[in-house]
Design a protein around this motif. Structure first.
Motif, PDB file in Angstrom:
ATOM      1  N   THR A  32       9.831  -0.916  13.585  1.00 37.54           N
ATOM      2  CA  THR A  32       9.564   0.509  13.806  1.00 37.54           C
ATOM      3  C   THR A  32      10.548   1.310  12.970  1.00 37.54           C
ATOM      4  OG1 THR A  32       9.181   2.169  15.529  1.00 37.54           O
ATOM      5  CG2 THR A  32      11.122   0.791  15.813  1.00 37.54           C
ATOM      6  N   TRP A  36       8.821   7.152  12.509  1.00 32.52           N
ATOM      7  CA  TRP A  36       7.578   6.922  13.276  1.00 32.52           C
ATOM      8  C   TRP A  36       7.759   7.389  14.728  1.00 32.52           C
ATOM      9  CZ3 TRP A  36       5.258   5.062  17.543  1.00 32.52           C
ATOM     10  CH2 TRP A  36       3.880   4.857  17.508  1.00 32.52           C
ATOM     11  N   ARG A  40       5.631  10.544  16.156  1.00 28.28           N
ATOM     12  CA  ARG A  40       4.550  10.175  17.089  1.00 28.28           C
ATOM     13  C   ARG A  40       4.865  10.476  18.541  1.00 28.28           C
ATOM     14  NH1 ARG A  40      -0.040   7.226  15.072  1.00 28.28           N
ATOM     15  NH2 ARG A  40       0.311   7.054  12.829  1.00 28.28           N
ATOM     16  N   THR A  41       6.175  10.607  18.868  1.00 33.04           N
ATOM     17  CA  THR A  41       6.517  10.798  20.291  1.00 33.04           C
ATOM     18  C   THR A  41       7.489  11.950  20.547  1.00 33.04           C
ATOM     19  OG1 THR A  41       8.498   9.391  20.360  1.00 33.04           O
ATOM     20  CG2 THR A  41       6.376   8.280  20.601  1.00 33.04           C
ATOM     21  N   ARG A 155       6.711  -3.121  20.224  1.00 39.19           N
ATOM     22  CA  ARG A 155       6.998  -1.768  19.724  1.00 39.19           C
ATOM     23  C   ARG A 155       6.084  -0.708  20.331  1.00 39.19           C
ATOM     24  NH1 ARG A 155       4.735  -1.638  13.471  1.00 39.19           N
ATOM     25  NH2 ARG A 155       2.541  -1.939  13.971  1.00 39.19           N
ATOM     26  N   ILE A 159       9.740   1.611  22.847  1.00 43.12           N
ATOM     27  CA  ILE A 159      10.301   2.836  22.264  1.00 43.12           C
ATOM     28  C   ILE A 159      10.162   4.044  23.184  1.00 43.12           C
ATOM     29  CG2 ILE A 159       9.865   2.094  19.891  1.00 43.12           C
ATOM     30  CD1 ILE A 159       7.448   4.396  20.408  1.00 43.12           C
ATOM     31  N   PHE A 161      10.233   4.437  26.839  1.00 43.76           N
ATOM     32  CA  PHE A 161      10.783   4.665  28.180  1.00 43.76           C
ATOM     33  C   PHE A 161      12.308   4.725  28.197  1.00 43.76           C
ATOM     34  CE2 PHE A 161       6.546   3.069  28.767  1.00 43.76           C
ATOM     35  CZ  PHE A 161       6.053   3.839  29.794  1.00 43.76           C
ATOM     36  N   LEU A 194      -2.323   1.062  32.629  1.00 46.56           N
ATOM     37  CA  LEU A 194      -0.853   1.157  32.649  1.00 46.56           C
ATOM     38  C   LEU A 194      -0.366   0.420  33.885  1.00 46.56           C
ATOM     39  CD1 LEU A 194       1.795   2.362  31.567  1.00 46.56           C
ATOM     40  CD2 LEU A 194       1.215   4.517  32.672  1.00 46.56           C
ATOM     41  N   MET A 220       0.508  -1.351  28.554  1.00 47.79           N
ATOM     42  CA  MET A 220      -0.056   0.007  28.465  1.00 47.79           C
ATOM     43  C   MET A 220      -1.078   0.089  27.339  1.00 47.79           C
ATOM     44  SD  MET A 220       2.028   3.523  27.709  1.00 47.79           S
ATOM     45  CE  MET A 220       2.369   3.105  26.007  1.00 47.79           C
ATOM     46  N   ARG A 223      -3.308   4.664  23.702  1.00 46.28           N
ATOM     47  CA  ARG A 223      -4.319   5.640  23.255  1.00 46.28           C
ATOM     48  C   ARG A 223      -5.129   6.165  24.445  1.00 46.28           C
ATOM     49  NH1 ARG A 223      -5.281   9.301  19.807  1.00 46.28           N
ATOM     50  NH2 ARG A 223      -3.372   8.517  18.945  1.00 46.28           N
ATOM     51  N   TYR A 226      -3.068   8.489  26.513  1.00 46.19           N
ATOM     52  CA  TYR A 226      -2.944   9.755  25.774  1.00 46.19           C
ATOM     53  C   TYR A 226      -4.168  10.643  26.038  1.00 46.19           C
ATOM     54  CZ  TYR A 226      -1.795  12.771  21.782  1.00 46.19           C
ATOM     55  OH  TYR A 226      -1.469  13.850  20.990  1.00 46.19           O
ATOM     56  N   HIS A 257       5.605  16.337  32.875  1.00 44.35           N
ATOM     57  CA  HIS A 257       6.133  14.979  32.761  1.00 44.35           C
ATOM     58  C   HIS A 257       6.424  14.704  31.294  1.00 44.35           C
ATOM     59  CE1 HIS A 257       6.675  10.767  32.836  1.00 44.35           C
ATOM     60  NE2 HIS A 257       5.473  10.460  32.381  1.00 44.35           N
ATOM     61  N   ALA A 259       6.497  12.537  28.476  1.00 47.29           N
ATOM     62  CA  ALA A 259       5.991  11.244  27.996  1.00 47.29           C
ATOM     63  C   ALA A 259       5.862  11.209  26.486  1.00 47.29           C
ATOM     64  CB  ALA A 259       4.646  10.928  28.635  1.00 47.29           C
ATOM     65  N   ARG A 262       3.700  15.135  21.567  1.00 45.47           N
ATOM     66  CA  ARG A 262       2.357  15.525  21.095  1.00 45.47           C
ATOM     67  C   ARG A 262       1.447  15.832  22.287  1.00 45.47           C
ATOM     68  NH1 ARG A 262       1.314  10.341  18.658  1.00 45.47           N
ATOM     69  NH2 ARG A 262      -0.834  10.953  18.301  1.00 45.47           N
ATOM     70  N   ILE A 263       1.603  15.081  23.378  1.00 48.12           N
ATOM     71  CA  ILE A 263       0.824  15.385  24.590  1.00 48.12           C
ATOM     72  C   ILE A 263       1.238  16.754  25.114  1.00 48.12           C
ATOM     73  CG2 ILE A 263       0.418  14.753  27.020  1.00 48.12           C
ATOM     74  CD1 ILE A 263       0.751  11.811  26.212  1.00 48.12           C
ATOM     75  N   PHE A 317       1.603  12.982  35.315  1.00 44.60           N
ATOM     76  CA  PHE A 317       0.469  12.065  35.156  1.00 44.60           C
ATOM     77  C   PHE A 317       1.037  10.670  34.933  1.00 44.60           C
ATOM     78  CE2 PHE A 317       0.921  11.029  30.688  1.00 44.60           C
ATOM     79  CZ  PHE A 317       1.673  12.101  30.209  1.00 44.60           C
TER      80      PHE A 317
HETATM   81  O1  UT7 Z   1       3.961   8.099  31.731  1.00 41.76           O
HETATM   82  C1  UT7 Z   1       2.839   7.795  30.984  1.00 41.76           C
HETATM   83  C2  UT7 Z   1       3.222   6.721  30.026  1.00 41.76           C
HETATM   84  N1  UT7 Z   1       2.519   6.532  28.843  1.00 41.76           N
HETATM   85  C3  UT7 Z   1       2.161   7.480  27.930  1.00 41.76           C
HETATM   86  O2  UT7 Z   1       2.275   8.653  28.120  1.00 41.76           O
HETATM   87  C4  UT7 Z   1       1.605   6.959  26.633  1.00 41.76           C
HETATM   88  C5  UT7 Z   1       0.645   7.915  25.988  1.00 41.76           C
HETATM   89  N2  UT7 Z   1       0.350   7.458  24.629  1.00 41.76           N
HETATM   90  C6  UT7 Z   1       1.201   7.684  23.586  1.00 41.76           C
HETATM   91  O3  UT7 Z   1       2.237   8.301  23.759  1.00 41.76           O
HETATM   92  C7  UT7 Z   1       0.785   7.194  22.228  1.00 41.76           C
HETATM   93  O4  UT7 Z   1      -0.521   6.655  22.301  1.00 41.76           O
HETATM   94  C8  UT7 Z   1       1.758   6.144  21.631  1.00 41.76           C
HETATM   95  C9  UT7 Z   1       3.067   6.798  21.265  1.00 41.76           C
HETATM   96  C10 UT7 Z   1       1.989   5.015  22.618  1.00 41.76           C
HETATM   97  C11 UT7 Z   1       1.178   5.559  20.350  1.00 41.76           C
HETATM   98  O5  UT7 Z   1       0.899   6.597  19.429  1.00 41.76           O
HETATM   99  P1  UT7 Z   1      -0.531   6.652  18.698  1.00 41.76           P
HETATM  100  O6  UT7 Z   1      -0.509   7.801  17.785  1.00 41.76           O
HETATM  101  O7  UT7 Z   1      -1.571   6.648  19.797  1.00 41.76           O
HETATM  102  O8  UT7 Z   1      -0.527   5.327  17.870  1.00 41.76           O
HETATM  103  P2  UT7 Z   1      -1.524   4.091  17.951  1.00 41.76           P
HETATM  104  O9  UT7 Z   1      -1.302   3.303  19.188  1.00 41.76           O
HETATM  105  O10 UT7 Z   1      -2.918   4.574  17.649  1.00 41.76           O
HETATM  106  O11 UT7 Z   1      -1.014   3.238  16.727  1.00 41.76           O
HETATM  107  C12 UT7 Z   1      -1.067   3.727  15.376  1.00 41.76           C
HETATM  108  C13 UT7 Z   1      -0.381   2.708  14.468  1.00 41.76           C
HETATM  109  C14 UT7 Z   1      -0.831   1.273  14.722  1.00 41.76           C
HETATM  110  O12 UT7 Z   1      -0.848   0.603  13.479  1.00 41.76           O
HETATM  111  P3  UT7 Z   1      -2.231   0.351  12.699  1.00 41.76           P
HETATM  112  O13 UT7 Z   1      -3.060  -0.458  13.639  1.00 41.76           O
HETATM  113  O14 UT7 Z   1      -2.801   1.729  12.453  1.00 41.76           O
HETATM  114  O15 UT7 Z   1      -1.802  -0.364  11.472  1.00 41.76           O
HETATM  115  C15 UT7 Z   1       0.266   0.693  15.584  1.00 41.76           C
HETATM  116  O16 UT7 Z   1       0.398  -0.708  15.429  1.00 41.76           O
HETATM  117  O17 UT7 Z   1       1.032   2.722  14.712  1.00 41.76           O
HETATM  118  C16 UT7 Z   1       1.483   1.391  14.993  1.00 41.76           C
HETATM  119  N3  UT7 Z   1       2.606   1.458  15.927  1.00 41.76           N
HETATM  120  C17 UT7 Z   1       3.867   1.575  15.521  1.00 41.76           C
HETATM  121  N4  UT7 Z   1       4.413   1.653  14.288  1.00 41.76           N
HETATM  122  C18 UT7 Z   1       5.759   1.802  14.234  1.00 41.76           C
HETATM  123  C19 UT7 Z   1       2.566   1.436  17.279  1.00 41.76           C
HETATM  124  N5  UT7 Z   1       3.824   1.532  17.770  1.00 41.76           N
HETATM  125  C20 UT7 Z   1       4.638   1.625  16.693  1.00 41.76           C
HETATM  126  C21 UT7 Z   1       6.026   1.760  16.545  1.00 41.76           C
HETATM  127  N6  UT7 Z   1       6.545   1.848  15.289  1.00 41.76           N
HETATM  128  N7  UT7 Z   1       6.870   1.825  17.610  1.00 41.76           N
END
Ligand code: UT7
Length: 334
Positions: A32, A36, A40-41, A155, A159, A161, A194, A220, A223, A226, A257, A259, A262-263, A317
């Motif tokens: 990671t 990123w 993304r977060t 990954r 990243i 929690f 989850l 989890m 997507r 999210y 909350h 999390a 972007r949310i 949530f």
């Molecule tokens: O309390 C509630 C708890 N949970 C949440 O709130 C989670 C809600 N969801 C999210 O916050 C987001 O969906 C995440 C942060 C978990 C992921 O972000 P995303 O924009 O939805 O990414 P994605 O899962 O669609 O992954 C996009 C790409 C993937 O690669 P490919 O397949 O496009 O090549 C993943 O493998 O990013 C990759 N990826 C990473 N790359 C670098 C996923 N995690 C990582 C990482 N570092 N840590």
């Protein structure tokens, strides 16, 4: 049912472990990058418990801070509710451990589990006990140490929690009800999105056969969570505002909350709220689950982003799936 007695929040507190894990630290563990994770977060670092720290220890520290902020003697607390998904043990409850440590000798105490929405559920339960006239002073704690259930080689999850605790003191008031409304929802059909499996009594011979570590990690579908969050959070805020008899435009602040930034941004846009009305400390702590809402509110009061009086929508949530909101008129001193 109309409330017989009004309830208000009179104190807030929080506690986090000392150890900081930065995005740069995570770059050494998984494939990671700081770039990123940040884009993304919104998370830059999180706190993680050491081997000898516990959820109950953080809960006790947060409770003590909230009790001091409220300026009450802990002996007057009637009820303690701890919202947690990561208790020290199945029992005694974390709430009983807090009760003994803070000296709330006459308080009833129980735990409640609604994952990251736990503190909103606990506020709603506390309000009901106060509203019915059963209790006058209620201590609510949200605590989670998800680091103990993270796969530090995954990954997608490691990243996100962080560990922490947050607490509120709620009290009956002769004045206006300042917890204007609550709104709670659940959808158990999404439980698989989850979860932390094999941590309860469903595991055969749980007493003698330790499950393989891989089977006890947090899983989890990021997507899907999210998508759920960006719909559920605005729905909960709008429904709670309607119950409170106010418009979303009447809100001064949103305390969501913590999390994913972007949310939070997408939700704020859907609600038509301005960036300065949104409370966030996600960059410093990551997702602290049941602790995140009081931890965010405490920090917003400290840095005087929120200056009372202010009408705030607290909204959560998470796993279950669960979601919910509480509309709170914050007037307590900072
Ligand atoms: O309390 C509630 C708890 N949970 C949440 O709130 C989670 C809600 N969801 C999210 O916050 C987001 O969906 C995440 C942060 C978990 C992921 O972000 P995303 O924009 O939805 O990414 P994605 O899962 O669609 O992954 C996009 C790409 C993937 O690669 P490919 O397949 O496009 O090549 C993943 O493998 O990013 C990759 N990826 C990473 N790359 C670098 C996923 N995690 C990582 C990482 N570092 N840590």
């Amino acid at each position: 049912m109309s409330q017989l007695v009004g309830a208000r929040l009179i104190g807030v507190g929080a506690a986090v472990p000392a150890a900081v894990v930065t995005n740069a630290d995570l770059e050494k563990l998984v494939d990671t990058s700081d770039e990123w994770i940040t884009t993304r977060t919104g998370i830059k670092e999180r706190r993680v418990v050491s081997e000898d720290e516990t959820a109950s220890g953080l809960a006790i520290d947060a409770a003590r801070e909230a009790i001091a902020h409220a300026g009450i003697d802990s002996g007057i607390i009637d009820l303690i509710i701890v919202a947690t998904s990561t208790p020290d043990n199945l029992y005694p409850s974390t709430a009983c451990m807090v009760q003994a440590a803070v000296g709330a000798a006459r308080a009833a105490a129980f735990d409640l589990e609604a994952a990251c929405t736990g503190v909103i559920y606990a506020l709603a339960v506390g309000q009901q006990f106060i509203g019915s006239g059963t209790f006058k002073t209620v201590l609510i704690v949200g605590v989670d140490i998800h680091s103990r259930f993270l796969n530090w080689e995954d990954r997608n999850t490691c990243i996100l929690f962080g560990d922490g605790a947050g607490a509120f003191v709620m009290q009956a008031t002769d004045g206006d009800n300042e917890i204007l409304a609550t709104y709670l929802r659940a959808d158990g059909s999404g439980g698989h999105l989850l979860l932390i499996p094999n941590t309860g009594a469903a595991y055969p011979h749980a007493g003698t056969t330790p499950p393989k570590a891989m089977h006890r990690f947090l899983h989890m579908n990021g997507r899907a969570i999210y998508e759920f969050a960006v719909n559920a959070v605005p729905e909960a805020v709008k429904a709670a505002c309607a119950r409170a008899g106010i418009r979303v435009d009447d809100l001064d602040f949103l305390v969501p909350h913590q999390a994913n930034q972007r949310i939070i941004k997408a939700v704020a846009e859907r609600l038509g709220m301005r960036p300065e009305q949104i409370v966030s400390n996600l960059d410093q702590y990551g997702n602290t689950s049941a602790a995140s809402i009081p931890l965010a509110l405490r920090d917003a009061l400290r840095r005087r982003q929120i200056v009372p009086p202010a009408t705030c929508a607290l909204v959560g949530f998470g796993g279950g799936l669960t979601w919910g909101s509480a509309i709170v008129r914050w007037t307590a001193g900072t």
